[in-house]
Design a protein around this motif. Structure first.
Motif, PDB file in Angstrom:
ATOM      1  N   GLY A 136       7.290  -2.683  18.032  1.00  0.00           N
ATOM      2  CA  GLY A 136       5.879  -1.787  17.711  1.00  0.00           C
ATOM      3  C   GLY A 136       6.296  -0.866  16.786  1.00  0.00           C
ATOM      4  N   ALA A 137       5.226  -0.084  16.045  1.00  0.00           N
ATOM      5  CA  ALA A 137       5.592   0.977  15.113  1.00  0.00           C
ATOM      6  C   ALA A 137       4.442   2.144  15.379  1.00  0.00           C
ATOM      7  N   ILE A 138       5.255   3.216  15.081  1.00  0.00           N
ATOM      8  CA  ILE A 138       4.249   4.564  15.274  1.00  0.00           C
ATOM      9  C   ILE A 138       4.376   5.207  13.605  1.00  0.00           C
ATOM     10  N   VAL A 139       3.251   5.492  13.384  1.00  0.00           N
ATOM     11  CA  VAL A 139       3.087   6.098  11.887  1.00  0.00           C
ATOM     12  C   VAL A 139       2.288   7.371  12.451  1.00  0.00           C
ATOM     13  N   ASN A 140       3.124   8.436  11.977  1.00  0.00           N
ATOM     14  CA  ASN A 140       2.662   9.931  12.118  1.00  0.00           C
ATOM     15  C   ASN A 140       2.260  10.385  10.698  1.00  0.00           C
ATOM     16  N   PHE A 141       1.229  11.377  10.895  1.00  0.00           N
ATOM     17  CA  PHE A 141       0.850  12.058   9.768  1.00  0.00           C
ATOM     18  C   PHE A 141       1.228  13.390   9.603  1.00  0.00           C
ATOM     19  N   ALA A 142       2.204  13.604   8.618  1.00  0.00           N
ATOM     20  CA  ALA A 142       2.590  14.922   8.170  1.00  0.00           C
ATOM     21  C   ALA A 142       1.861  15.479   6.859  1.00  0.00           C
ATOM     22  N   SER A 143       2.116  16.047   5.988  1.00  0.00           N
ATOM     23  CA  SER A 143       1.225  16.544   4.836  1.00  0.00           C
ATOM     24  C   SER A 143       2.449  17.277   3.858  1.00  0.00           C
ATOM     25  N   GLU A 218      -5.199   4.555  -0.577  1.00  0.00           N
ATOM     26  CA  GLU A 218      -3.736   4.645  -1.037  1.00  0.00           C
ATOM     27  C   GLU A 218      -2.853   5.148   0.264  1.00  0.00           C
ATOM     28  N   VAL A 219      -3.095   5.828   0.808  1.00  0.00           N
ATOM     29  CA  VAL A 219      -2.667   6.211   2.283  1.00  0.00           C
ATOM     30  C   VAL A 219      -2.666   4.998   3.209  1.00  0.00           C
ATOM     31  N   ALA A 220      -3.842   4.335   3.437  1.00  0.00           N
ATOM     32  CA  ALA A 220      -3.944   3.310   4.232  1.00  0.00           C
ATOM     33  C   ALA A 220      -3.044   2.158   3.886  1.00  0.00           C
ATOM     34  N   THR A 221      -2.800   1.808   2.531  1.00  0.00           N
ATOM     35  CA  THR A 221      -1.910   0.757   2.532  1.00  0.00           C
ATOM     36  C   THR A 221      -0.653   1.092   2.929  1.00  0.00           C
ATOM     37  N   VAL A 222      -0.082   2.435   2.535  1.00  0.00           N
ATOM     38  CA  VAL A 222       1.385   2.857   3.051  1.00  0.00           C
ATOM     39  C   VAL A 222       1.411   2.868   4.636  1.00  0.00           C
ATOM     40  N   SER A 223       0.297   3.153   5.258  1.00  0.00           N
ATOM     41  CA  SER A 223       0.618   2.919   6.750  1.00  0.00           C
ATOM     42  C   SER A 223       0.504   1.508   6.972  1.00  0.00           C
ATOM     43  N   ALA A 224      -0.080   0.524   6.498  1.00  0.00           N
ATOM     44  CA  ALA A 224       0.064  -0.769   6.773  1.00  0.00           C
ATOM     45  C   ALA A 224       1.245  -1.318   6.531  1.00  0.00           C
ATOM     46  N   PHE A 225       1.834  -0.865   5.397  1.00  0.00           N
ATOM     47  CA  PHE A 225       3.446  -1.175   4.902  1.00  0.00           C
ATOM     48  C   PHE A 225       4.286  -0.814   6.142  1.00  0.00           C
ATOM     49  N   CYS A 227       3.792  -0.403   9.179  1.00  0.00           N
ATOM     50  CA  CYS A 227       3.767  -0.993  10.457  1.00  0.00           C
ATOM     51  C   CYS A 227       4.135  -2.816  10.091  1.00  0.00           C
ATOM     52  N   SER A 228       4.123  -3.039   9.061  1.00  0.00           N
ATOM     53  CA  SER A 228       4.474  -4.682   8.651  1.00  0.00           C
ATOM     54  C   SER A 228       5.842  -4.932   8.791  1.00  0.00           C
ATOM     55  N   THR A 229       6.083  -6.195   8.872  1.00  0.00           N
ATOM     56  CA  THR A 229       7.621  -6.717   8.844  1.00  0.00           C
ATOM     57  C   THR A 229       8.163  -6.447   7.484  1.00  0.00           C
ATOM     58  N   ALA A 230       7.677  -6.097   6.398  1.00  0.00           N
ATOM     59  CA  ALA A 230       8.018  -5.673   5.036  1.00  0.00           C
ATOM     60  C   ALA A 230       8.894  -4.446   5.383  1.00  0.00           C
ATOM     61  N   ALA A 231       8.651  -3.585   6.265  1.00  0.00           N
ATOM     62  CA  ALA A 231       9.263  -2.423   6.594  1.00  0.00           C
ATOM     63  C   ALA A 231      10.252  -2.405   7.695  1.00  0.00           C
ATOM     64  N   SER A 232      10.625  -3.739   8.022  1.00  0.00           N
ATOM     65  CA  SER A 232      11.327  -3.946   9.370  1.00  0.00           C
ATOM     66  C   SER A 232      12.611  -2.971   9.341  1.00  0.00           C
ATOM     67  N   VAL A 234      12.952   0.079   8.064  1.00  0.00           N
ATOM     68  CA  VAL A 234      12.477   1.218   7.670  1.00  0.00           C
ATOM     69  C   VAL A 234      12.323   2.190   8.703  1.00  0.00           C
ATOM     70  N   ALA A 235      12.774   3.122   9.086  1.00  0.00           N
ATOM     71  CA  ALA A 235      12.658   4.145  10.336  1.00  0.00           C
ATOM     72  C   ALA A 235      13.398   5.537   9.971  1.00  0.00           C
ATOM     73  N   GLY A 236      12.481   6.463  10.610  1.00  0.00           N
ATOM     74  CA  GLY A 236      12.644   7.741  10.618  1.00  0.00           C
ATOM     75  C   GLY A 236      12.434   8.266   9.099  1.00  0.00           C
ATOM     76  N   GLU A 237      11.698   7.709   8.314  1.00  0.00           N
ATOM     77  CA  GLU A 237      11.207   8.149   6.760  1.00  0.00           C
ATOM     78  C   GLU A 237      10.072   8.785   6.801  1.00  0.00           C
ATOM     79  N   VAL A 238       9.922  10.090   5.802  1.00  0.00           N
ATOM     80  CA  VAL A 238       8.533  10.139   5.720  1.00  0.00           C
ATOM     81  C   VAL A 238       8.205  10.173   4.236  1.00  0.00           C
ATOM     82  N   ILE A 239       7.191   9.204   4.075  1.00  0.00           N
ATOM     83  CA  ILE A 239       6.851   8.624   2.746  1.00  0.00           C
ATOM     84  C   ILE A 239       5.889   9.604   2.133  1.00  0.00           C
ATOM     85  N   HIS A 240       6.139  10.286   0.900  1.00  0.00           N
ATOM     86  CA  HIS A 240       5.059  10.900   0.255  1.00  0.00           C
ATOM     87  C   HIS A 240       4.257  10.104  -0.622  1.00  0.00           C
TER      88      HIS A 240
END
Length: 249
Positions: A136-143, A218-225, A227-232, A234-240
């Protein structure tokens, strides 16, 4: 924007689902085949969202939830387990963004933002882990505020800086079973940023290399990425997601 994801058979639990970004995440994940557990204080909005996507109630479950209430969080997680057997993707997107200078801020105002924007995220993450499925994947929301601070929003900025550190620590603790990442949105056109856009909108756009504000989609698509296998890997990152405003500032 057309981006294809396949979340068939997966379950997303999303707080703040009635907000601008939450609505776009809901639409994207539903169209990609996911089951959704949608949580927000606005019960009427949740019912409208669910009826618009899934009138039969087959893939969307909703519940009015106060993100600062442990009892509500426990009930929401029980709903997710009962309806869909567990959770694959977890997004604590609920938050508030009040304006108040430090010198006039009351203890109660500080505590309210801390309780909703930080404590509530921790309470949910901790309690959700037993029902999160492997992979699974957790996507947090910073700012952006969590990196740069924000005039008149010290409490908000402090919670978002903490979310960034929490994301990195959870990556160390939960990998390889669960990937954890975060998104730092910049100026996104939603109801939450309405006052800011009215008072400083032109200045902020002029400071943004892409020359415009962001859209919730444009935020939603990054959240989906994330969670997806395309980001398999990618961990511990903060995407601006801010059109270059963080870099330019």
């Amino acid at each position: 924007m057309t981006v294809s994801f396949d979340f068939t058979g997966k379950t997303l639990l999303l707080t703040g689902a009635a907000g601008g970004i939450g609505r776009e995440i809901t639409a994207l994940f539903y169209d990609a085949g996911a089951n959704l557990v949608l949580l927000d204080m606005d019960d009427a909005a949740l019912k409208d969202i669910a009826a618009g996507h899934d009138p039969a109630g087959e893939r969307i479950a909703i519940m009015k939830m106060d993100s600062s209430s442990v009892a509500d969080i426990d009930a929401a997680l029980a709903l997710a387990k009962d309806r869909f057997g567990g959770v694959d993707y977890l997004m604590p997107a609920a938050g508030i963004y009040p304006e108040q200078l430090v010198e006039s801020m009351t203890d109660e105002q500080w505590r309210q933002v801390m309780t909703i924007n930080l404590d509530g995220v921790f309470f949910l993450l901790k309690r959700a882990l037993p029902i999160m499925r492997d992979g699974g994947a957790i996507v947090n929301f910073a700012s952006l505020a969590g990196h740069r601070g924000s005039y008149g929003h010290s409490h908000y900025a402090a919670t978002k800086a903490a979310i960034i550190s929490l994301t990195k620590t959870l990556t160390l603790e939960l990998g390889p079973r669960i990937r954890v990442n975060a998104i730092s949105p910049g100026i996104i056109e939603t109801r939450m940023t309405g006052d800011l856009l009215r008072t400083r909108g032109e200045q902020l756009v002029s400071s943004t290399p892409l020359g415009r504000n962001g859209q919730a989609s444009e935020v939603a698509t990054v959240s989906a990425f994330l969670c997806s296998t395309a980001a398999s890997f990618v961990a511990g990152e903060v995407i601006h997601v801010n059109g270059g405003l963080f870099m330019a500032g």
